[in-house]
Design a protein around this motif. Structure first.
Motif, PDB file in Angstrom:
ATOM      1  N   ASP A 245      -1.010  11.485   3.645  1.00  0.00           N
ATOM      2  CA  ASP A 245      -1.442  10.086   3.531  1.00  0.00           C
ATOM      3  C   ASP A 245      -0.242   9.156   3.373  1.00  0.00           C
ATOM      4  O   ASP A 245      -0.186   8.082   3.974  1.00  0.00           O
ATOM      5  CB  ASP A 245      -2.391   9.935   2.343  1.00  0.00           C
ATOM      6  CG  ASP A 245      -2.924   8.518   2.200  1.00  0.00           C
ATOM      7  OD1 ASP A 245      -3.654   8.072   3.105  1.00  0.00           O
ATOM      8  OD2 ASP A 245      -2.609   7.856   1.190  1.00  0.00           O
ATOM      9  N   LEU A 246       0.747   9.573   2.566  1.00  0.00           N
ATOM     10  CA  LEU A 246       1.951   8.760   2.401  1.00  0.00           C
ATOM     11  C   LEU A 246       2.712   8.649   3.718  1.00  0.00           C
ATOM     12  O   LEU A 246       3.229   7.573   4.059  1.00  0.00           O
ATOM     13  CB  LEU A 246       2.844   9.373   1.318  1.00  0.00           C
ATOM     14  CG  LEU A 246       4.177   8.653   1.063  1.00  0.00           C
ATOM     15  CD1 LEU A 246       3.938   7.234   0.597  1.00  0.00           C
ATOM     16  CD2 LEU A 246       5.004   9.423   0.040  1.00  0.00           C
TER      17      LEU A 246
ATOM     18  N   ARG B  45       1.016   6.097   5.950  1.00  0.00           N
ATOM     19  CA  ARG B  45       1.262   4.712   5.531  1.00  0.00           C
ATOM     20  C   ARG B  45       2.704   4.297   5.832  1.00  0.00           C
ATOM     21  O   ARG B  45       2.962   3.153   6.188  1.00  0.00           O
ATOM     22  CB  ARG B  45       0.965   4.565   4.042  1.00  0.00           C
ATOM     23  CG  ARG B  45      -0.510   4.745   3.713  1.00  0.00           C
ATOM     24  CD  ARG B  45      -0.771   4.620   2.225  1.00  0.00           C
ATOM     25  NE  ARG B  45      -2.152   4.916   1.900  1.00  0.00           N
ATOM     26  CZ  ARG B  45      -3.136   4.032   1.959  1.00  0.00           C
ATOM     27  NH1 ARG B  45      -2.893   2.785   2.316  1.00  0.00           N
ATOM     28  NH2 ARG B  45      -4.377   4.376   1.652  1.00  0.00           N
TER      29      ARG B  45
ATOM     30  N   ARG C 149       0.930   4.146  -3.009  1.00  0.00           N
ATOM     31  CA  ARG C 149       0.703   5.568  -2.748  1.00  0.00           C
ATOM     32  C   ARG C 149       1.912   6.406  -3.159  1.00  0.00           C
ATOM     33  O   ARG C 149       1.775   7.531  -3.650  1.00  0.00           O
ATOM     34  CB  ARG C 149       0.412   5.787  -1.258  1.00  0.00           C
ATOM     35  CG  ARG C 149      -0.889   5.180  -0.806  1.00  0.00           C
ATOM     36  CD  ARG C 149      -2.056   5.713  -1.602  1.00  0.00           C
ATOM     37  NE  ARG C 149      -2.230   7.151  -1.419  1.00  0.00           N
ATOM     38  CZ  ARG C 149      -2.813   7.960  -2.273  1.00  0.00           C
ATOM     39  NH1 ARG C 149      -3.275   7.472  -3.422  1.00  0.00           N
ATOM     40  NH2 ARG C 149      -2.940   9.241  -2.016  1.00  0.00           N
TER      41      ARG C 149
ATOM     42  N   GLN D 287       0.828  -1.204   0.000  1.00  0.00           N
ATOM     43  CA  GLN D 287       0.000   0.000   0.000  1.00  0.00           C
ATOM     44  C   GLN D 287       0.867   1.260   0.000  1.00  0.00           C
ATOM     45  O   GLN D 287       0.550   2.247  -0.670  1.00  0.00           O
ATOM     46  CB  GLN D 287      -0.913  -0.017   1.223  1.00  0.00           C
ATOM     47  CG  GLN D 287      -1.964  -1.119   1.190  1.00  0.00           C
ATOM     48  CD  GLN D 287      -2.783  -1.174   2.469  1.00  0.00           C
ATOM     49  OE1 GLN D 287      -2.405  -0.584   3.497  1.00  0.00           O
ATOM     50  NE2 GLN D 287      -3.881  -1.899   2.436  1.00  0.00           N
ATOM     51  N   GLN D 288       1.992   1.218   0.749  1.00  0.00           N
ATOM     52  CA  GLN D 288       2.874   2.374   0.778  1.00  0.00           C
ATOM     53  C   GLN D 288       3.487   2.628  -0.591  1.00  0.00           C
ATOM     54  O   GLN D 288       3.561   3.775  -1.050  1.00  0.00           O
ATOM     55  CB  GLN D 288       3.981   2.153   1.808  1.00  0.00           C
ATOM     56  CG  GLN D 288       4.949   3.336   1.922  1.00  0.00           C
ATOM     57  CD  GLN D 288       6.314   2.916   2.397  1.00  0.00           C
ATOM     58  OE1 GLN D 288       6.680   1.753   2.285  1.00  0.00           O
ATOM     59  NE2 GLN D 288       7.075   3.851   2.916  1.00  0.00           N
TER      60      GLN D 288
ATOM     61  N   ASP E  19       1.628   6.846  -6.811  1.00  0.00           N
ATOM     62  CA  ASP E  19       0.549   7.789  -7.123  1.00  0.00           C
ATOM     63  C   ASP E  19       0.982   9.236  -6.910  1.00  0.00           C
ATOM     64  O   ASP E  19       0.698  10.114  -7.737  1.00  0.00           O
ATOM     65  CB  ASP E  19      -0.677   7.481  -6.262  1.00  0.00           C
ATOM     66  CG  ASP E  19      -1.334   6.169  -6.643  1.00  0.00           C
ATOM     67  OD1 ASP E  19      -1.047   5.670  -7.751  1.00  0.00           O
ATOM     68  OD2 ASP E  19      -2.118   5.627  -5.838  1.00  0.00           O
TER      69      ASP E  19
ATOM     70  N   GLU F 219      -1.951  14.427  -0.118  1.00  0.00           N
ATOM     71  CA  GLU F 219      -1.298  13.205  -0.598  1.00  0.00           C
ATOM     72  C   GLU F 219      -0.060  12.897   0.239  1.00  0.00           C
ATOM     73  O   GLU F 219       0.203  11.730   0.577  1.00  0.00           O
ATOM     74  CB  GLU F 219      -0.915  13.366  -2.067  1.00  0.00           C
ATOM     75  CG  GLU F 219      -2.090  13.520  -3.017  1.00  0.00           C
ATOM     76  CD  GLU F 219      -2.811  12.210  -3.257  1.00  0.00           C
ATOM     77  OE1 GLU F 219      -2.262  11.151  -2.911  1.00  0.00           O
ATOM     78  OE2 GLU F 219      -3.939  12.250  -3.782  1.00  0.00           O
TER      79      GLU F 219
END
Length: 556
Positions: free
Chosen positions: A233-234, A237, A196, A192-193, A199, A230
């Motif tokens: 959020d990173l 994570r 992201r 998931q990290q 992204d 963003e």
């Protein structure tokens, strides 16, 4: 759905996620042998201390000291050599994985809507792929040591005390169990990290490309706010991954400390005479007890090392998965029904049908066309009628879902790979470098003479002379729009093997004088070759031998 009508021109008709192995066997064997050198080291050290306790002098333990030092040097040498071999092997595998991913990206069609963004691809190949190195160079040796070294140490303890060996063996299995449970969560969090991270890199690159538009529209604050969200959020994570890594380490330290403590308590009470069981009928000597105490922590050392690289494994597997996604097949090229019998035709299309992904109505339906060698064709149609799609099919950048298509008797993709097809797009990319370098593009078969001839075809000789060796700015700084189009024509002219020229709107957005110059360059390029031009320019179409008109029905 497009239909086809043809009009004569003024001139008339003229004739694979590659499996990634670990480090080499030699590196793994050396990594296992290195910690085992501690056994004779500990034995010589324990014997020396035992002799000193019995009243021996320094000269009596000199031999033990020398042997202790020699095994220490051997252990250091084995660890250094193992690490070096493992690192070299890991870098080779990383390079091979990057080359494979880059080759897969380069092979994917520009019209493939499933292609990853450039920011995401750059993040995976340049940044995330580096996580393969610690995984390949450290995890495999650490796992092998964890499977072998503890059992060897337990076997070395067993002749002196079965209860000490049992204490080590009872506490050891709990560690891999907890590491496996935590590791499953760590792998998911790492994936998931990385997703992201890709992204946010893609988002940042896209916004940097459109920075002028963002500033013009006054959207800088909104863009900065989105980037801040963003990034937060990173960060969240990333902290989740670190928490899992700390949990793994804490679990290991708890049980390894417990195992060493149990062994130390037993040895202490046994040497003091409070515990008489646990040996093979005789009491351990001070040297034997010290030997067991000294190698007991080494029993857990491979497990501690495995714990330290457990996160490397999770991150490495996530990076391997991301590289495998880049190496995916993407849009299949070309499973058409055959190469058709086009031995006499430069291009032969029969009953082509193509539907863009996500759409129900076909973009092309029952399209047929035959072009003779040396013929010059203009394809005209309203926007959305499938002109560019047809050109992509002819170039082998996409495969028709039905029908037959042949270029000089071969499938378009095969003809393109053989160099039979040259493409002139609407906007050619200009690299930082001289005009000559932008024409040759590093192709080994394009020498100085070929570049000079190509510049003459593109009417760029005087432009090249005025620039000399001065580099152009990346993206075309230093050239006008018409000169960039003629640069694309010169690139195609430098390919002496090309027999079919495909041009997509070469005169679009150009003034009349510049369009005429581009048209003359195209006609020079097409001498002795077949030319297909997609265009809205009636003047350009009139210079062709034939005009093929795609008529869109129902407003499609």
């Amino acid at each position: 759905m497009p239909n086809v009508s043809q009009e004569p021109g003024r001139r008339g008709r003229s004739g694979r996620g590659r499996a990634i192995p670990g480090p080499g066997r030699a590196a793994v064997l050396l990594a296992v042998a290195a910690p085992l050198c501690w056994l004779p080291q500990a034995w010589f050290a324990a014997q020396a201390i035992g002799r000193l306790a019995d009243g021996a002098g320094a000269g009596d333990i000199l031999e033990n000291a020398v042997c202790f030092a020699l095994f220490g040097l051997l252990r250091a040498a084995l660890e250094a050599l193992s690490g070096r071999l493992a690192f070299k092997s890991a870098r080779r595998e990383l390079t091979a994985s990057r080359v494979s991913a880059l080759a897969a990206l380069a092979a994917r069609s520009p019209v493939d809507t499933g292609r990853p963004s450039s920011g995401q691809a750059a993040s995976v190949i340049a940044e995330q792929a580096e996580m393969l190195t610690p995984w390949l160079s450290r995890y495999q040796p650490a796992r092998t040591k964890a499977m072998i070294v503890p059992f060897v140490i337990a076997a070395a303890v067993l002749p002196f005390s079965w209860i000490a060996a049992l204490a080590l063996l009872v506490t050891a299995p709990v560690i891999p169990l907890f590491m496996a449970l935590v590791g499953m969560r760590a792998r998911k969090a790492s994936e998931q990290q990385l997703v992201r991270m890709g992204d946010i890199n893609a988002f940042l690159i896209d916004r940097l490309r459109g920075l002028a538009t963002i500033r013009t529209l006054g959207a800088v604050p909104e863009t900065a706010k989105r980037l801040r969200i963003e990034a937060e959020d990173l960060k969240r994570r990333t902290m989740a991954v670190l928490k899992i890594a700390f949990l793994t380490s804490a679990t290991l330290e708890l049980f390894s400390a417990l195992g060493v403590a149990l062994t130390a308590v037993y040895i202490g009470f046994h040497l003091l005479g409070f515990i008489g069981i646990g040996t093979w009928g005789t009491k351990m000597t001070l040297a034997e007890g010290l030997f067991v105490l000294m190698i007991a922590p080494a029993f857990f050392e491979p497990l501690r090392e495995l714990s330290s690289v457990w996160h490397d494994r999770a991150a490495g597997e996530a990076a391997q998965k991301a590289l495998g996604a880049l190496s995916g097949k993407g849009m299949p090229l070309p499973p058409s029904e055959g190469s058709a019998n086009g031995s006499e035709a430069a291009l032969l299309a029969e009953g082509l049908r193509y539907t863009h992904p996500g759409r129900e109505a076909p973009t092309l339906q029952a399209f047929s066309l035959s072009i003779a060698p040396g013929e010059k064709i203009a394809i005209m149609a309203p926007s959305g009628s499938g002109k560019s799609t047809l050109l992509s099919l002819l170039a082998g950048l996409a495969a028709p879902q039905a029908g037959k298509l042949a270029v000089f008797g071969r499938l378009p993709a095969a003809a393109r790979e053989a160099g039979d097809i040259a493409w002139i797009g609407q906007s050619a990319h200009v690299f930082s470098g001289s005009i000559a370098a932008n024409v040759s593009l590093g192709r080994p078969d394009v020498d100085a003479d070929a570049v000079a001839g190509a510049l003459a075809v593109g009417r760029l000789s005087h432009v090249a002379e005025s620039h000399g060796r001065a580099p152009l700015g990346e993206g075309g700084t230093g050239l006008s729009g018409g000169e960039i189009v003629r640069l694309a024509i010169a690139r195609a002219a430098a390919n002496r093997k090309a027999r079919l020229i495909l041009a997509d709107e070469p005169t679009a957005h150009l003034d009349a004088a510049t369009a005429d110059l581009v048209t003359e360059s195209l006609l020079d390029l097409a001498k002795g070759r077949t030319l297909i031009v997609v265009t809205h320019d009636a003047a350009l179409a009139a210079r062709m031998d034939r005009t093929v008109t795609l008529v869109a029905e129902g407003g499609t």
